[in-house]
Design a protein around this motif. Structure first.
Motif, short mmCIF file in Angstrom:
data_model
loop_
_atom_site.label_atom_id
_atom_site.label_comp_id
_atom_site.label_asym_id
_atom_site.label_seq_id
_atom_site.Cartn_x
_atom_site.Cartn_y
_atom_site.Cartn_z
N ALA A 97 0.82 -1.21 0.00
CA ALA A 97 0.00 0.00 0.00
C ALA A 97 0.86 1.25 0.00
CB ALA A 97 -0.94 0.00 1.20
N SER A 98 1.91 1.26 0.82
CA SER A 98 2.75 2.46 0.93
C SER A 98 3.56 2.70 -0.34
CB SER A 98 3.67 2.35 2.13
OG SER A 98 4.52 1.21 2.03
N THR A 99 4.10 1.65 -0.93
CA THR A 99 4.90 1.84 -2.14
C THR A 99 4.03 2.23 -3.33
OG1 THR A 99 4.77 -0.58 -2.46
CG2 THR A 99 6.78 0.30 -1.46
N ALA A 100 2.84 1.62 -3.44
CA ALA A 100 1.93 2.00 -4.52
C ALA A 100 1.45 3.43 -4.35
CB ALA A 100 0.75 1.03 -4.57
N ALA A 101 1.11 3.80 -3.11
CA ALA A 101 0.67 5.17 -2.84
C ALA A 101 1.78 6.17 -3.10
CB ALA A 101 0.19 5.27 -1.39
N PHE B 149 -4.82 -11.40 0.92
CA PHE B 149 -4.95 -10.16 1.69
C PHE B 149 -3.73 -9.25 1.54
CE2 PHE B 149 -7.11 -13.54 4.27
CZ PHE B 149 -8.40 -13.17 3.95
N PHE B 150 -2.83 -9.59 0.63
CA PHE B 150 -1.59 -8.83 0.50
C PHE B 150 -1.82 -7.43 -0.08
CE2 PHE B 150 1.53 -12.66 0.27
CZ PHE B 150 1.44 -12.77 1.64
N VAL B 151 -2.83 -7.27 -0.91
CA VAL B 151 -3.06 -5.98 -1.57
C VAL B 151 -4.53 -5.61 -1.44
CG1 VAL B 151 -2.96 -4.69 -3.73
CG2 VAL B 151 -1.23 -6.44 -3.25
N THR B 152 -4.79 -4.38 -1.07
CA THR B 152 -6.16 -3.87 -1.06
C THR B 152 -6.15 -2.41 -1.47
OG1 THR B 152 -8.09 -3.40 0.33
CG2 THR B 152 -5.96 -3.41 1.42
N MET B 153 -7.05 -2.05 -2.35
CA MET B 153 -7.07 -0.70 -2.90
C MET B 153 -7.50 0.32 -1.86
SD MET B 153 -6.24 0.92 -5.51
CE MET B 153 -6.22 2.70 -5.59
N VAL B 154 -8.25 -0.08 -0.88
CA VAL B 154 -8.70 0.87 0.16
C VAL B 154 -7.49 1.48 0.87
CG1 VAL B 154 -9.98 1.13 2.30
CG2 VAL B 154 -10.89 -0.30 0.48
N ASN B 155 -6.55 0.63 1.27
CA ASN B 155 -5.37 1.13 1.96
C ASN B 155 -4.48 1.97 1.04
OD1 ASN B 155 -5.25 -2.00 3.70
ND2 ASN B 155 -6.01 -0.06 4.48
N ILE B 156 -4.38 1.57 -0.22
CA ILE B 156 -3.61 2.37 -1.18
C ILE B 156 -4.22 3.75 -1.33
CG2 ILE B 156 -2.88 2.55 -3.59
CD1 ILE B 156 -2.76 -0.49 -3.69
N PHE B 157 -5.55 3.81 -1.43
CA PHE B 157 -6.24 5.09 -1.59
C PHE B 157 -6.03 5.98 -0.37
CE2 PHE B 157 -10.04 7.68 -0.88
CZ PHE B 157 -10.06 8.41 -2.05
N VAL B 158 -6.16 5.42 0.84
CA VAL B 158 -5.99 6.22 2.06
C VAL B 158 -4.57 6.76 2.15
CG1 VAL B 158 -5.94 6.11 4.58
CG2 VAL B 158 -7.81 5.03 3.34
N MET B 159 -3.58 5.93 1.87
CA MET B 159 -2.19 6.38 1.94
C MET B 159 -1.88 7.40 0.86
SD MET B 159 0.32 3.29 3.07
CE MET B 159 0.39 2.82 4.79
N ARG B 160 -2.43 7.20 -0.32
CA ARG B 160 -2.21 8.18 -1.40
C ARG B 160 -2.75 9.54 -1.01
NH1 ARG B 160 -5.60 10.25 -5.24
NH2 ARG B 160 -4.61 11.07 -7.16
N GLN B 161 -3.95 9.57 -0.45
CA GLN B 161 -4.53 10.85 -0.04
C GLN B 161 -3.67 11.52 1.03
OE1 GLN B 161 -6.50 10.74 -2.85
NE2 GLN B 161 -7.53 12.27 -1.59
#
Length: 272
Positions: A86-90, A143-155
């Motif tokens: 999540a952090s690297t994608a964000a 459970f390794f990847v979820t878009m919700v966490n990526i979205f929150v971290m990106r914001q």
């Protein structure tokens, strides 16, 4: 007039809170009730005679400690990988510019509309072909990847001023160094928020661990509750005791780190 309004709001919130928490309070009380009180026709909230026999039976009639360990390994492993992905994608969506960035992000956002249950058969087929049934990796991988966490971290990362990264790069800081030494230490609220949401979400999973394991040694604690429904005089108290034990880790994590949740959710709305 203002004081009356505030008092009314607080009283209303208290009543709603009691209604929401009442099932939990009742479950805790039932877990300390002897069998004869649970099956009694007289309804009462608190036990007349408090006993820990249900908790003793929960640990002796099933390998509950083993199940809890399996749940902990699955949860911590999946949460750790999820934080990394999540952090690297964000980080890439926030600070890098590349062709198709907006389309790719919108495409990933669109995957949030797909129900997870819709993919469960395909996921199981893939995990089975890889030989990951009855393994910790098989339980964790979905459970390794979820878009919700990526979205929150990106914001959250978007709240950083671009000049901060530009200054770091001018000083000789690489992207990886900026991510590890500047971004991560200053983003503790969103990392803790992601950790809590991931921990609670993965810890409470039932269907996927049930499907991907068929040996009792690999069962998780959530699946173990159903195994405690043995033909006994009254398994209700034992099941309630096991349920309370299983809820405790996620409740403790939430209580300890709850003050970071608001920071992590709200900080992304403040632009640098």
């Amino acid at each position: 007039m203002k004081k009356i309004s505030v008092l009314s709001y607080q009283l209303f919130s208290l009543v709603i809170g009691l209604i929401v928490i009442f099932p939990v309070i009742y479950a805790i009380c039932v877990s300390f009730m002897p069998a004869e009180e649970i099956l009694s026709t007289t309804v009462h909230l608190f036990p007349k005679r408090w006993t820990i026999e249900n908790y003793v039976q929960a640990f002796t009639k099933a390998p509950l400690l083993r199940y809890l360990l399996n749940s902990l390994v699955m949860t911590l492993g999946a949460t750790t990988v999820r934080l990394f992905t999540a952090s690297t994608a964000a980080f890439a969506f926030s600070f890098f510019e590349f062709r198709g960035k907006k389309f790719l992000f919108l495409f990933f956002i669109g995957t949030m509309m797909i129900p997870s249950d819709l993919l469960i058969i395909k996921n199981y087929s893939t995990v089975a072909k890889l030989g990951l049934v009855n393994t910790y990796l098989g339980m964790m991988v979905v459970f390794f990847v979820t878009m919700v966490n990526i979205f929150v971290m990106r914001q959250y990362f978007l709240s950083y001023s671009k000049s901060v990264r530009e200054a770091a790069l001018i000083d000789g800081c690489t992207n990886f160094m900026f991510f590890r030494k500047i971004l991560i230490p200053s983003s503790k609220p969103v990392f803790i928020t992601t950790f809590i949401s991931s921990f609670v979400g993965v810890w409470n999973q039932y269907l996927w661990p049930l499907l991907v394991t068929n040996r009792n040694q690999m069962r998780t604690a959530q699946v173990a509750v159903t195994l405690l429904n043995f033909p006994d005089a009254s398994p209700h108290g034992i099941v309630m005791a096991a349920a309370i034990i299983i809820v405790l880790p996620s409740a403790i994590i939430f209580i300890i780190f709850q003050r970071y949740i608001k920071k992590g959710m709200m900080a992304g709305g403040v632009k640098g």
